[in-house]
Write a protein that holds these residues in place. Structure first.
Motif, PDB file in Angstrom:
ATOM      1  N   MET A   1       0.824  -1.213   0.000  1.00 24.86           N
ATOM      2  CA  MET A   1       0.000   0.000   0.000  1.00 24.86           C
ATOM      3  C   MET A   1       0.856   1.261   0.000  1.00 24.86           C
ATOM      4  N   SER A   2       1.992   1.227   0.713  1.00 26.05           N
ATOM      5  CA  SER A   2       2.811   2.446   0.751  1.00 26.05           C
ATOM      6  C   SER A   2       3.506   2.663  -0.582  1.00 26.05           C
ATOM      7  N   GLY A   3       4.038   1.592  -1.159  1.00 27.06           N
ATOM      8  CA  GLY A   3       4.778   1.729  -2.423  1.00 27.06           C
ATOM      9  C   GLY A   3       3.854   2.129  -3.558  1.00 27.06           C
TER      10      GLY A   3
ATOM     11  N   ALA B   1       9.275   4.964   3.185  1.00 30.01           N
ATOM     12  CA  ALA B   1       7.838   4.906   3.477  1.00 30.01           C
ATOM     13  C   ALA B   1       7.522   3.500   3.976  1.00 30.01           C
ATOM     14  N   GLY B   2       6.272   3.299   4.335  1.00 31.11           N
ATOM     15  CA  GLY B   2       5.861   1.999   4.886  1.00 31.11           C
ATOM     16  C   GLY B   2       5.234   2.241   6.240  1.00 31.11           C
ATOM     17  N   GLU B   3       4.422   1.280   6.677  1.00 31.25           N
ATOM     18  CA  GLU B   3       3.719   1.472   7.949  1.00 31.25           C
ATOM     19  C   GLU B   3       4.682   1.786   9.088  1.00 31.25           C
ATOM     20  N   HIS B   4       5.891   1.259   9.025  1.00 32.73           N
ATOM     21  CA  HIS B   4       6.860   1.458  10.099  1.00 32.73           C
ATOM     22  C   HIS B   4       7.455   2.866  10.097  1.00 32.73           C
TER      23      HIS B   4
ATOM     24  N   GLY C   1       0.354  -5.743  -3.433  1.00 30.65           N
ATOM     25  CA  GLY C   1      -0.396  -5.571  -2.174  1.00 30.65           C
ATOM     26  C   GLY C   1       0.405  -5.841  -0.925  1.00 30.65           C
ATOM     27  N   GLY C   2       1.522  -6.584  -1.040  1.00 26.93           N
ATOM     28  CA  GLY C   2       2.346  -6.867   0.138  1.00 26.93           C
ATOM     29  C   GLY C   2       1.541  -7.529   1.232  1.00 26.93           C
ATOM     30  N   ARG C   3       1.434  -6.845   2.364  1.00 22.51           N
ATOM     31  CA  ARG C   3       0.721  -7.431   3.496  1.00 22.51           C
ATOM     32  C   ARG C   3      -0.793  -7.238   3.391  1.00 22.51           C
ATOM     33  N   VAL C   4      -1.254  -6.712   2.284  1.00 23.62           N
ATOM     34  CA  VAL C   4      -2.685  -6.784   1.984  1.00 23.62           C
ATOM     35  C   VAL C   4      -2.811  -7.871   0.921  1.00 23.62           C
TER      36      VAL C   4
ATOM     37  N   MET D   1      -5.221 -12.653   4.326  1.00 21.27           N
ATOM     38  CA  MET D   1      -4.061 -13.196   5.033  1.00 21.27           C
ATOM     39  C   MET D   1      -3.433 -12.133   5.932  1.00 21.27           C
ATOM     40  N   GLY D   2      -3.523 -10.894   5.490  1.00 21.66           N
ATOM     41  CA  GLY D   2      -2.894  -9.796   6.237  1.00 21.66           C
ATOM     42  C   GLY D   2      -3.924  -8.758   6.609  1.00 21.66           C
ATOM     43  N   GLY D   3      -3.694  -7.493   6.196  1.00 19.81           N
ATOM     44  CA  GLY D   3      -4.598  -6.394   6.507  1.00 19.81           C
ATOM     45  C   GLY D   3      -6.030  -6.774   6.175  1.00 19.81           C
ATOM     46  N   MET D   4      -6.952  -6.454   7.068  1.00 23.06           N
ATOM     47  CA  MET D   4      -8.310  -6.938   6.883  1.00 23.06           C
ATOM     48  C   MET D   4      -9.348  -5.889   7.265  1.00 23.06           C
ATOM     49  N   ILE D   5      -9.163  -5.250   8.409  1.00 21.95           N
ATOM     50  CA  ILE D   5     -10.216  -4.373   8.931  1.00 21.95           C
ATOM     51  C   ILE D   5      -9.881  -2.913   8.641  1.00 21.95           C
ATOM     52  N   ILE D   6     -10.863  -2.214   8.108  1.00 24.26           N
ATOM     53  CA  ILE D   6     -10.731  -0.762   7.938  1.00 24.26           C
ATOM     54  C   ILE D   6     -11.361  -0.147   9.179  1.00 24.26           C
TER      55      ILE D   6
ATOM     56  N   ALA E   1       1.484   0.284  11.736  1.00 21.96           N
ATOM     57  CA  ALA E   1       0.912  -1.070  11.723  1.00 21.96           C
ATOM     58  C   ALA E   1      -0.449  -1.140  11.066  1.00 21.96           C
ATOM     59  N   THR E   2      -0.755  -0.215  10.191  1.00 23.28           N
ATOM     60  CA  THR E   2      -2.064  -0.225   9.547  1.00 23.28           C
ATOM     61  C   THR E   2      -1.923  -0.006   8.046  1.00 23.28           C
ATOM     62  N   VAL E   3      -2.999  -0.325   7.357  1.00 21.69           N
ATOM     63  CA  VAL E   3      -3.028  -0.122   5.903  1.00 21.69           C
ATOM     64  C   VAL E   3      -3.093   1.377   5.596  1.00 21.69           C
ATOM     65  N   HIS E   4      -3.949   2.089   6.329  1.00 17.97           N
ATOM     66  CA  HIS E   4      -4.050   3.529   6.041  1.00 17.97           C
ATOM     67  C   HIS E   4      -2.764   4.250   6.394  1.00 17.97           C
TER      68      HIS E   4
ATOM     69  N   LEU F   1       9.661  -1.600  -8.082  1.00 24.39           N
ATOM     70  CA  LEU F   1      10.249  -2.948  -8.079  1.00 24.39           C
ATOM     71  C   LEU F   1       9.642  -3.737  -6.928  1.00 24.39           C
ATOM     72  N   GLU F   2       9.087  -4.863  -7.248  1.00 26.23           N
ATOM     73  CA  GLU F   2       8.404  -5.686  -6.235  1.00 26.23           C
ATOM     74  C   GLU F   2       8.996  -7.094  -6.264  1.00 26.23           C
ATOM     75  N   GLY F   3       9.321  -7.588  -5.083  1.00 24.87           N
ATOM     76  CA  GLY F   3       9.938  -8.909  -5.010  1.00 24.87           C
ATOM     77  C   GLY F   3       8.986 -10.053  -5.317  1.00 24.87           C
ATOM     78  N   ARG F   4       7.750  -9.909  -4.915  1.00 26.66           N
ATOM     79  CA  ARG F   4       6.798 -11.017  -5.103  1.00 26.66           C
ATOM     80  C   ARG F   4       6.243 -11.020  -6.518  1.00 26.66           C
ATOM     81  N   ASN F   5       5.425 -12.054  -6.783  1.00 30.23           N
ATOM     82  CA  ASN F   5       4.720 -12.068  -8.067  1.00 30.23           C
ATOM     83  C   ASN F   5       3.271 -11.629  -7.892  1.00 30.23           C
TER      84      ASN F   5
ATOM     85  N   PRO G   1      13.211  -9.084  -6.628  1.00 33.76           N
ATOM     86  CA  PRO G   1      13.653  -8.886  -5.239  1.00 33.76           C
ATOM     87  C   PRO G   1      14.937  -8.066  -5.183  1.00 33.76           C
ATOM     88  N   VAL G   2      14.878  -6.984  -4.464  1.00 33.39           N
ATOM     89  CA  VAL G   2      16.026  -6.072  -4.389  1.00 33.39           C
ATOM     90  C   VAL G   2      17.047  -6.630  -3.404  1.00 33.39           C
ATOM     91  N   SER G   3      18.326  -6.582  -3.763  1.00 31.05           N
ATOM     92  CA  SER G   3      19.349  -7.097  -2.859  1.00 31.05           C
ATOM     93  C   SER G   3      20.297  -5.994  -2.400  1.00 31.05           C
TER      94      SER G   3
HETATM   95  C1  LIG Z   1      -1.748 -10.704   9.741  1.00 35.37           C
HETATM   96  C2  LIG Z   1      -1.899  -9.239   9.543  1.00 35.37           C
HETATM   97  C3  LIG Z   1      -3.089  -8.614   9.889  1.00 35.37           C
HETATM   98  C4  LIG Z   1      -3.234  -7.246   9.700  1.00 35.37           C
HETATM   99  N1  LIG Z   1      -4.424  -6.656   9.979  1.00 35.37           N
HETATM  100  C5  LIG Z   1      -4.618  -5.345   9.690  1.00 35.37           C
HETATM  101  C6  LIG Z   1      -5.890  -4.769   9.779  1.00 35.37           C
HETATM  102  O1  LIG Z   1      -6.858  -5.431  10.092  1.00 35.37           O
HETATM  103  N2  LIG Z   1      -6.019  -3.443   9.498  1.00 35.37           N
HETATM  104  C7  LIG Z   1      -4.960  -2.685   9.109  1.00 35.37           C
HETATM  105  O2  LIG Z   1      -5.132  -1.477   8.846  1.00 35.37           O
HETATM  106  N3  LIG Z   1      -3.735  -3.226   8.984  1.00 35.37           N
HETATM  107  C8  LIG Z   1      -3.541  -4.533   9.248  1.00 35.37           C
HETATM  108  N4  LIG Z   1      -2.327  -5.103   9.066  1.00 35.37           N
HETATM  109  C9  LIG Z   1      -1.170  -4.239   8.741  1.00 35.37           C
HETATM  110  C10 LIG Z   1      -1.135  -3.831   7.280  1.00 35.37           C
HETATM  111  O3  LIG Z   1      -1.408  -4.933   6.475  1.00 35.37           O
HETATM  112  C11 LIG Z   1       0.249  -3.297   6.960  1.00 35.37           C
HETATM  113  O4  LIG Z   1       0.573  -2.275   7.895  1.00 35.37           O
HETATM  114  C12 LIG Z   1       0.351  -2.668   5.597  1.00 35.37           C
HETATM  115  O5  LIG Z   1      -0.235  -3.486   4.628  1.00 35.37           O
HETATM  116  C13 LIG Z   1       1.824  -2.466   5.286  1.00 35.37           C
HETATM  117  O6  LIG Z   1       1.976  -1.877   4.022  1.00 35.37           O
HETATM  118  P1  LIG Z   1       3.429  -1.478   3.536  1.00 35.37           P
HETATM  119  O7  LIG Z   1       3.316  -0.923   2.188  1.00 35.37           O
HETATM  120  O8  LIG Z   1       4.096  -0.669   4.582  1.00 35.37           O
HETATM  121  O9  LIG Z   1       4.239  -2.846   3.513  1.00 35.37           O
HETATM  122  P2  LIG Z   1       3.997  -4.122   2.610  1.00 35.37           P
HETATM  123  O10 LIG Z   1       2.578  -4.279   2.310  1.00 35.37           O
HETATM  124  O11 LIG Z   1       4.679  -5.256   3.272  1.00 35.37           O
HETATM  125  O12 LIG Z   1       4.728  -3.736   1.269  1.00 35.37           O
HETATM  126  C14 LIG Z   1       6.112  -3.857   1.136  1.00 35.37           C
HETATM  127  C15 LIG Z   1       6.384  -4.528  -0.188  1.00 35.37           C
HETATM  128  O13 LIG Z   1       7.809  -4.687  -0.312  1.00 35.37           O
HETATM  129  C16 LIG Z   1       8.036  -5.928  -0.938  1.00 35.37           C
HETATM  130  N5  LIG Z   1       9.389  -6.357  -0.642  1.00 35.37           N
HETATM  131  C17 LIG Z   1       9.905  -6.857   0.494  1.00 35.37           C
HETATM  132  N6  LIG Z   1      11.186  -7.128   0.355  1.00 35.37           N
HETATM  133  C18 LIG Z   1      11.510  -6.815  -0.912  1.00 35.37           C
HETATM  134  C19 LIG Z   1      12.694  -6.880  -1.664  1.00 35.37           C
HETATM  135  N7  LIG Z   1      13.812  -7.319  -1.156  1.00 35.37           N
HETATM  136  N8  LIG Z   1      12.661  -6.472  -2.942  1.00 35.37           N
HETATM  137  C20 LIG Z   1      11.516  -5.989  -3.505  1.00 35.37           C
HETATM  138  N9  LIG Z   1      10.367  -5.930  -2.841  1.00 35.37           N
HETATM  139  C21 LIG Z   1      10.363  -6.325  -1.552  1.00 35.37           C
HETATM  140  C22 LIG Z   1       6.996  -6.828  -0.344  1.00 35.37           C
HETATM  141  O14 LIG Z   1       6.783  -7.964  -1.139  1.00 35.37           O
HETATM  142  C23 LIG Z   1       5.794  -5.920  -0.283  1.00 35.37           C
HETATM  143  O15 LIG Z   1       4.996  -6.027  -1.424  1.00 35.37           O
HETATM  144  C24 LIG Z   1      -2.159  -6.477   9.198  1.00 35.37           C
HETATM  145  C25 LIG Z   1      -0.980  -7.119   8.825  1.00 35.37           C
HETATM  146  C26 LIG Z   1      -0.846  -8.476   8.993  1.00 35.37           C
HETATM  147  C27 LIG Z   1       0.408  -9.142   8.563  1.00 35.37           C
END
Ligand SMILES: Cc1cc2nc3c(=O)[nH]c(=O)nc-3n(C[C@H](O)[C@H](O)[C@H](O)COP(=O)(O)OP(=O)(O)OC[C@H]3O[C@@H](n4cnc5c(N)ncnc54)[C@H](O)[C@@H]3O)c2cc1C
Length: 1136
Positions: free
Chosen positions: A371-373, A915-918, A411-414, A439-444, A925-928, A404-408, A708-710
């Motif tokens: 979501m952040s990327g 960028a990123g939730e962290h 959405g990452g953790r969505v 599997m990951g982010g679920m609740i808004i 720790a959220t999607v928004h 650049l995205e490592g997975r195929n 996947p970025v190294s």
């Molecule tokens: C089990 C679970 C439940 C959750 N429940 C909720 C919820 O209910 N509500 C909510 O708001 N949030 C929830 N979250 C948190 C939310 O999903 C995340 O905070 C948010 O999706 C993170 O987005 P992001 O873009 O920061 O990271 P990510 O979505 O992880 O995106 C980072 C991307 O970087 C890619 N990446 C990683 N390493 C590499 C590499 N070496 N090279 C290239 N690409 C790479 C990853 O594949 C990924 O696509 C939950 C998370 C989990 C895991």
């Protein structure tokens, strides 16, 4: 590899090895269906939402596009778009040019062995400067500001990729337009994520920042530079509705600001910094009215970008045009307006018109398509489109953005994983949908009060969603529902434990509040007063007085402590309220909650947890355990109470993805106070539709999956050295700027090499912040056997030592299958989803699926009966910590964290951005939070590229005589309009000279009996609050006094209330009388004015009509309004 990239009119076709054509943007547009049947109540009000009617409509049946522009061009985003299975097809296909395109691949999931989910199947497993008349002289150099980064390199971006297919390498390494793999996209700006979403103007307090961490000022506080004055082909007020009373318009503007995370009555910190040398305190009101008016335009229809022209038309006077324009820039750049999947039409048209001659073009590489990327990349595309002229004026094409995205997958953790199971009968709502579970982010967590997902999901993508019914049944370990009264009693005690621990939280930095005139803003009126001292001059003059506070301490909001008041059962988050932590003695508080004190315990008895807090390794867990243990001496706590209490602890561990012994005592709820409002909801058919929407709308982003970025080589020193990103397979991309959204877990793991290594201030924050695990066990059944009237139920878990009253015995078990979600309505199949939180989350990584499913089945049989619970037909278990692209679930406040660690994570280093939730201290720790961080990073990149927002000096043209105004309008380029305006001014002057200004409405007095009562009983309420306080906790906060006054009013007898009711009634009558008199006077004035107008027009015939009506009346914005997509009580009921 046979992959060919062709770029034509911004639409890309990828010919795969098989020769099949992956659908292009146009194809997608065709397949999009409309959801224009959605209810469109007025903004901010609670009105029914037709959640289900936005479900997958057949594209073939879509009606004509209501946003056909005058020239017939199609405007996609102006429709509410509904993602259907059909539209998902392209999204799920591998869009990497380096892989022979598996076109139309429906489920290209889990490819690499690293994917997180272990499955087991049991049976079967702007800047268009379109307004500027004479374009400002081209500025070949970027404005020299506090730019710590390299100036634009002469060379164009390069891909150094021995392994990539030649056509792509050629395309990307050439500097001219031929390469434009991305080309025209749209979208826009960003939010200063490091600042609280609470709409205040926090002062930049650097005191707690780690010494070595440089703060690039250009990002945190853009310093305005002076700009040449623009000319606008707009009339004042043209964006104000003509069919709405002013007060109603004001209500809409205020609601729009609140829906945008801005306080309607106060300047944001950045606005303060930007404007303090340019406007006076009294002018703040007019500025806020304009700003709120622009936000209103956006919120009412976020499918189309607000133009500068429209923004400027929110000013009621030409003198304020530049202010409106500067405000527009700020809102666009910071992502308060024109963000997400929005069509930016005027800029696009202009950019198409401009000749695509080969020019240098910068590259921004975004790492990660979560979501952040995706949010960041989409935003950058939009910003570059809106500010394309600025780039062209510098002799550059707008930059390109590559993800650049490592997975195929995106959405990452969505991640909405599709089941293999299909229902016997496909529900209507799922006709074009996938059957998935999250599997990951679920609740808004609520759409109201500024969640950007509101705009994205409801305003732009039109995705169907479903509110979660909050009622939760808690079952005890033997399967019996817990008595709700006992449950409430224990929860109060648990909240009190957290309340006491809150005393040790990091103190929020003080906020600076520059306020407009609230009464005028409420009435939609500008301030008539004119003072010439700017805010800075006033502040400095005040500071120069003897014993006066310095500027930094003027207009500071009082310190507010937030104390826990309840727990959110769906998310584990703690709701807070302003108050004094641990104010009352424990025994007295317990009694007030409804507990009986143990024999011999006096009401003055208290807890002493100072020793626990003094321990060097004190954590939230260690201190809370100590508080709970001491409460055991005051009240009778049973083993069931302990099980209940630990259910709540598990819930907290769920929201932090770790055992609470791994949470900082000071920082565990650093984001408190930033919650949205409204029901929690889930997307029907998969949350992943949101990142897919971001990827594809309005035009596809350039995302390279399976990359996947190294290694990241970046420049720290402000030189023009390019950054270089290397992938595991040797693929390399040169970039002017890199935005790294790779999860904290991966950064902690150290699998990505940074050259030079990250500085210690960044690395230390990475080490200090936590990144834990939450896992899920998802079970699909043939038929539901559970209570379908509930979406959530909980199960209390037995400790390792039965009947134990020792917290230690609960830690490993409390989070195992403690919370269950019935996700049948959003998955399309009978599905239960169980959470594994705290220690259980980590344990899941090592436990085999069969054991987990067996344990889950035992628990369910305990609740619903042995015979009622069959084996599931399909199961999925997540193992986020084993996923090499996540290495955990989400970030948390590690035991040693510092107050500004999240901000430190966000801080860029040279040409490397984060960028990123962290990186979101306000919404970690959220999607928004992830999405907002992407907007913030995009804003930072743009600021570095273009410099700060330019503010003309003087910003507000001094008040002039009507003569000089006449001269000015006469000089404007539209002579008919200029003539009309000059005529109006003359007419107005004539009327006012004859009969003066129209009388003002009388101000509204207080007419609420409670207000009179609370004023009269303020002292009583304060005294009551302070009874029984612990030493040092003497003073009650304003909020506590308010709450107490309200309680006293509720409890007061009719006799006590009577005089206040009487007073209120009298005031009402006085006001009604004054209003009636004013109406008469007004009507008389209007009559006289009309007579004078007729007379004047007869004596001085008016010029022919200018032919310009309100933009709102005539313009595109009114053709399609999304008046509101606010949550409503009614909508929730409808869904049930
Ligand atoms: C089990 C679970 C439940 C959750 N429940 C909720 C919820 O209910 N509500 C909510 O708001 N949030 C929830 N979250 C948190 C939310 O999903 C995340 O905070 C948010 O999706 C993170 O987005 P992001 O873009 O920061 O990271 P990510 O979505 O992880 O995106 C980072 C991307 O970087 C890619 N990446 C990683 N390493 C590499 C590499 N070496 N090279 C290239 N690409 C790479 C990853 O594949 C990924 O696509 C939950 C998370 C989990 C895991």
């Amino acid at each position: 590899m046979g992959t060919t990239w062709r770029v034509r009119n911004g639409n890309r076709k990828v010919l795969g090895g098989s020769g099949r054509v992956v659908p292009t943007t146009e194809d997608l547009k065709e397949s999009r269906s409309r959801a224009s049947s959605r209810a469109s109540p007025s903004l901010g009000t609670s009105t029914p939402q037709q959640h289900s009617n936005t479900f997958s409509q057949n594209p073939a049946t879509s009606g004509p596009n209501p946003h056909e522009s005058a020239d017939g061009a199609k405007c996609i985003a102006s429709e509410i778009v509904v993602w259907t299975e059909a539209t998902d097809v392209d999204a799920m296909s591998v869009d990497s040019p380096r892989s022979p395109s598996p076109a139309l691949e429906l489920e290209p999931e889990v490819g690499p062995e690293q994917e997180l989910v272990a499955e087991s199947e049991i049976k079967s497993e702007a800047e268009s400067e379109h307004v500027a008349s004479p374009s400002p002289p081209p500025s070949p150099e970027p404005p020299a500001m506090l730019d710590p980064l390299p100036s634009p390199p002469p060379a164009s971006p390069q891909i150094i990729a021995p392994t990539i297919p030649p056509p792509l390498a050629v395309a990307l390494s050439s500097s001219g337009s031929s390469l434009s793999v991305t080309s025209e996209h749209s979208d826009l700006s960003s939010v200063p994520e490091s600042q609280s979403s609470k709409a205040t103007t926090p002062v930049d307090v650097d005191s707690c920042k780690e010494a070595a961490a440089p703060v690039p000022q250009v990002i945190s506080q853009p310093q305005p530079s002076s700009a040449p004055r623009r000319r606008y082909d707009v009339r004042p007020k043209v964006s104000l509705p003509t069919d709405l009373p002013l007060a109603e318009y004001a209500v809409q503007c205020i609601a729009a600001a609140e829906a945008s995370r801005l306080n309607p009555y106060y300047l944001h910190e950045e606005e303060y910094v930007m404007l303090r040398d340019h406007i006076s305190h009294t002018q703040v009101t007019t500025y806020l009215n304009i700003r709120n008016g622009i936000l209103r335009l956006w919120v009412r229809n976020p499918q189309i970008a607000v133009t500068r022209e429209e923004a400027v038309g929110c000013a009621k006077d030409t003198r304020w045009f530049d202010v409106a324009s500067v405000c527009f820039d700020w809102l666009v750049r910071r992502g308060f307006i024109n963000f997400g999947c929005v069509e930016i039409r005027s800029a696009r048209k202009q950019s198409i018109k401009e000749s695509p001659s080969a020019r240098k073009r910068k590259t921004i590489v975004v790492l990660g398509a979560g979501m952040s990327g995706l949010g960041c990349a989409r935003q950058l595309e939009g910003l570059f489109l809106q500010y394309s002229k600025k780039f062209r004026d510098r002799g550059e094409d707008p930059p390109m953005v590559v993800v650049l995205e490592g997975r195929n997958r995106l959405g990452g953790r969505v991640y909405s994983k599709a089941f293999k199971t299909r229902p016997k009968n496909i529900p209507e709502a799922f006709k074009d949908k996938r059957f998935t579970a999250e599997m990951g982010g679920m609740i808004i967590t609520g759409f109201d009060r500024g969640n950007p997902l509101n705009i994205l999901l409801r305003g732009q993508l039109g995705l169907p969603y479903r509110p979660l019914r909050p009622d939760t049944t808690l079952y005890d370990s033997a399967g019996k529902p817990v008595d709700p009264v006992r449950d409430q009693l224990v929860e109060s005690l648990y909240n009190d434990c957290l309340d006491r621990v809150s005393e040790y939280k990091f103190k929020q930095p003080p906020s600076k509040l520059i306020e407009g005139n609230r009464d005028l803003i409420d009435e939609g009126k500008d301030s008539a007063a004119e003072t010439h001292k700017t805010i800075r001059q006033t502040e400095e003059a005040a500071a120069a007085q003897p014993h006066a506070p310095p500027v930094s301490e003027q207009n500071i909001a009082p310190q507010v402590n937030l104390v826990p008041i309840s727990t959110d059962r769906a998310t584990g988050r703690i709701h807070t309220e302003p108050g004094t932590p641990g104010a009352l003695r424990a025994a007295r508080k317990a009694k007030l909650m409804g507990w009986s004190l143990k024999q011999g315990v006096s009401e003055d008895a208290d807890l002493d947890f100072e020793p626990a807090t003094k321990q060097p390794d004190a954590t939230l867990g260690s201190v809370t355990d100590s508080v709970m243990a001491q409460y055991k001496d005051l009240v009778d706590l049973t083993a069931q109470d302990y099980r209940l209490m630990n259910w709540h602890v598990a819930n907290l561990e769920y929201s932090n993805a770790t055992n609470y012994h791994q949470l900082s005592l000071q920082g565990w709820d650093i984001d408190a106070g930033n919650e949205w409002e409204g029901s929690h909801t889930m997307v029907v058919g998969g949350y992943q539709s949101v990142p897919r929407g971001l990827m594809h709308l309005p035009t596809p982003l350039d995302v390279r999956q399976k990359s996947p970025v190294s290694k990241i080589t970046y420049s720290t020193d402000g030189s023009s050295r390019m950054a270089m990103v290397e992938c595991e397979d040797g693929f390399r991309v040169e970039a002017d700027y890199v935005v790294n959204t790779i999860p904290l877990g991966v950064l902690k793991h150290g699998s990505i090499q940074f050259d030079p290594p990250l500085p210690s201030w960044k690395q230390n924050a990475i080490d200090r912040l936590g990144f834990g695990v939450l896992n899920k066990v998802i079970l699909v059944y043939k038929e539901p056997f559970w209570d379908m009237s509930r979406d959530i139920f909980g199960v209390l878990r037995m400790p390792t030592n039965r009947n134990s009253l020792d917290q230690k015995d609960y830690a490993s078990q409390r989070g195992r299958f403690f919370q269950w979600f019935n996700v049948t309505e959003t998955s399309g199949l009978p599905v239960l989803l169980a959470l594994m939180a705290g220690d259980a989350g980590f344990d899941t990584e090592q436990t085999c699926n069969d054991d987990l499913v067996a344990e889950a089945t035992t628990i369910l049989r305990g609740v619903y009966g042995e015979t009622k619970v069959p084996d599931p037909v399909e199961t999925v278990v997540t193992r986020w910590a084993s996923d090499k692209f996540a290495r955990g679930s989400y970030s948390s406040a590690g035991p040693n964290m510092k107050a500004d660690d999240y901000d430190t994570m966000a801080r860029p280093i040279g040409n490397l951005f984060f960028a990123g939730e962290h990186t979101s201290g306000t919404h970690p720790a959220t999607v928004h939070g992830a999405y907002l961080s992407g907007l913030r990073a995009a804003s930072e990149v743009l600021d570095v590229m273009l410099g700060p927002i330019e503010v003309p000096t003087p910003l507000i043209i001094p008040k002039e005589t009507s003569q000089s105004l006449k001269r000015k309008v006469a000089e404007s380029k539209d002579p008919v309009r200029a003539q009309a305006e000059a005529y109006e001014i003359e007419l107005w002057d004539y009327i006012v000279a004859q009969i003066g200004l129209r009388p003002l409405a009388p101000s509204r007095p207080a007419t609420n009996a409670y207000v009179f009562y609370s004023k009269a009983h303020h002292e009583d309420a304060r005294r009551k609050c302070e009874e029984g306080r612990r030493p040092g906790k003497g003073k009650a906060s304003a909020n506590e006094v308010r709450v107490m006054s309200a309680k006293m009013w509720r409890d007061a007898t009719e006799e006590t209330k009577a005089p206040f009711m009487k007073l209120a009634e009298e005031q009402k009558q006085v006001h009604a009388g004054a209003m009636a008199a004013w109406k008469e006077e007004g009507a008389a004035w209007d009559r006289k004015a009309t007579e004078l107008k007729v007379k004047y027009e007869a004596e001085h015939p008016p010029p022919p009509p200018a032919g310009s009506a309100s933009l709102e009346e005539e313009g595109r914005r009114s053709k399609k309004r999304v008046e509101s997509y606010a949550e409503s009580e009614v909508s929730d009921i409808e869904m049930e």
